[in-house]
Write an enzyme that holds these catalytic residues in place. Sequence first.
Site, PDB file in Angstrom:
ATOM      1  CG  ASN A  88      -3.229   5.763  -1.408  1.00 29.07           C
ATOM      2  OD1 ASN A  88      -3.831   6.789  -1.708  1.00 29.07           O
ATOM      3  ND2 ASN A  88      -2.178   5.332  -2.110  1.00 29.07           N
ATOM      4  CD1 TRP A  89      -9.925   6.003   0.755  1.00 27.90           C
ATOM      5  CD2 TRP A  89     -10.804   8.072   0.733  1.00 27.90           C
ATOM      6  NE1 TRP A  89     -10.804   6.099   1.803  1.00 27.90           N
ATOM      7  CE2 TRP A  89     -11.361   7.360   1.814  1.00 27.90           C
ATOM      8  CE3 TRP A  89     -11.201   9.388   0.522  1.00 27.90           C
ATOM      9  CZ2 TRP A  89     -12.301   7.934   2.673  1.00 27.90           C
ATOM     10  CZ3 TRP A  89     -12.134   9.957   1.381  1.00 27.90           C
ATOM     11  CH2 TRP A  89     -12.682   9.232   2.442  1.00 27.90           C
ATOM     12  CE  LYS A  90      -3.649   3.222  -4.677  1.00 25.78           C
ATOM     13  NZ  LYS A  90      -3.025   2.173  -5.424  1.00 25.78           N
ATOM     14  CG  HIS A 113       1.760   5.519  -3.971  1.00 26.36           C
ATOM     15  ND1 HIS A 113       1.458   5.012  -5.214  1.00 26.36           N
ATOM     16  CD2 HIS A 113       1.171   4.697  -3.074  1.00 26.36           C
ATOM     17  CE1 HIS A 113       0.709   3.924  -5.058  1.00 26.36           C
ATOM     18  NE2 HIS A 113       0.524   3.713  -3.769  1.00 26.36           N
ATOM     19  CD  GLU A 157      -1.048   4.126  -7.754  1.00 18.85           C
ATOM     20  OE1 GLU A 157      -1.628   5.044  -7.161  1.00 18.85           O
ATOM     21  OE2 GLU A 157      -1.340   2.917  -7.589  1.00 18.85           O
ATOM     22  CD  GLU A 193       2.507   0.923  -1.036  1.00 16.63           C
ATOM     23  OE1 GLU A 193       2.200   1.354  -2.159  1.00 16.63           O
ATOM     24  OE2 GLU A 193       1.710   0.848  -0.109  1.00 16.63           O
ATOM     25  N   GLY A 231      -2.702  -2.819  -6.739  1.00 13.50           N
ATOM     26  CA  GLY A 231      -3.893  -2.749  -7.579  1.00 13.50           C
ATOM     27  C   GLY A 231      -4.028  -3.921  -8.532  1.00 13.50           C
ATOM     28  CB  SER A 284      -3.170  -6.899  -3.678  1.00 10.37           C
ATOM     29  OG  SER A 284      -3.100  -6.324  -4.972  1.00 10.37           O
ATOM     30  N   GLY A 313      -5.117   0.225  -0.696  1.00  6.36           N
ATOM     31  CA  GLY A 313      -5.778   0.981  -1.756  1.00  6.36           C
ATOM     32  C   GLY A 313      -7.190   0.454  -1.977  1.00  6.36           C
TER      33      GLY A 313
HETATM   34  P1  PGA Z   1      -3.839  -1.639  -3.536  1.00  8.89           P
HETATM   35  O1  PGA Z   1      -2.984  -0.303  -3.404  1.00  8.89           O
HETATM   36  O2  PGA Z   1      -4.250  -2.044  -2.138  1.00  8.89           O
HETATM   37  O3  PGA Z   1      -5.023  -1.288  -4.399  1.00  8.89           O
HETATM   38  O4  PGA Z   1      -2.968  -2.671  -4.162  1.00  8.89           O
HETATM   39  C1  PGA Z   1      -2.001  -0.213  -2.409  1.00  8.89           C
HETATM   40  C2  PGA Z   1      -1.286   1.101  -2.458  1.00  8.89           C
HETATM   41  O5  PGA Z   1      -1.178   1.709  -3.527  1.00  8.89           O
HETATM   42  O6  PGA Z   1      -0.810   1.565  -1.414  1.00  8.89           O
END
Ligand code: PGA
Length: 253
Positions: free
Chosen positions: A13-15, A99, A101, A171, A177, A217, A238
Amino acid sequence: MVANKRIPFIGANWKMYLMPNQVIPYIEAIKHNIPRPSEAQVMIAASPLYLWPLLEHAKQSDVIIGAENCDYHDTGAYTGEVSPKALAEAGVTYSIAGHSERRHYFDEDDEVVNKKVHALLRNNIKPIVCCDETLVRTETHDGVHWVVSQVIAAFKDVSDKDALKMMIAYEPRWAIGTGITASAAEAEEGCALIRQTISRIYSPAIADAVRVLYGGSVTPKNVKALMEQPDIDGVLVGSASLDPNEFLNLIHY
Ligand code: PGA
């Protein structure tokens, strides 16, 4: 009959991180270096801006190109939104929905996430629904109820046949993150709970066939322990997906 082989799934997931000049070199670096789809499926979920070139460059490879989000209307006057119908016509086959976010910064609630699930399914895109535990678990020890209610809401009015097309990702927001990964045991607990919930909504056979992912993470170092858990069928990644070499290391754990 429900097939129950759950093929491992590794999703990037590049965001909103990568810039245009990074996208083509990235897909070129990984596209011929991933496992066969019968061994593991690899997806890159990217901003709509990059989906078209990614789809072009992923041709003749097994990399799946997914969306990070979409609207729940097929078309219409929704300035700035991304149509699931257009995604499907462009060749996108998977999309993340709900997600953490999106839920947190864009106020997407369970009802909106369920509408997105239905929009994706009617356009033949497989939804990957994220269930966010927030900080509830650490603050009130009620994370369990939180996760279960999001799973129930995501599957509302979804048929047995369509449920099999979905993936659910556990998640916990405190792990996203932050560099704080849930331990393999904590991640397994969340994923097992999701599978039990699916079993109660549908049937043990459907719960046995639906893939449940962990995200938060995940790195090349911790991925193996996570993937060894019986109820973790894959990961959403991510930060550790932003560099193609790091992502390749993670894929080939
Ligand atoms: P992260 O993000 O690996 O940077 O913790 C994971 C995600 O949002 O799916």
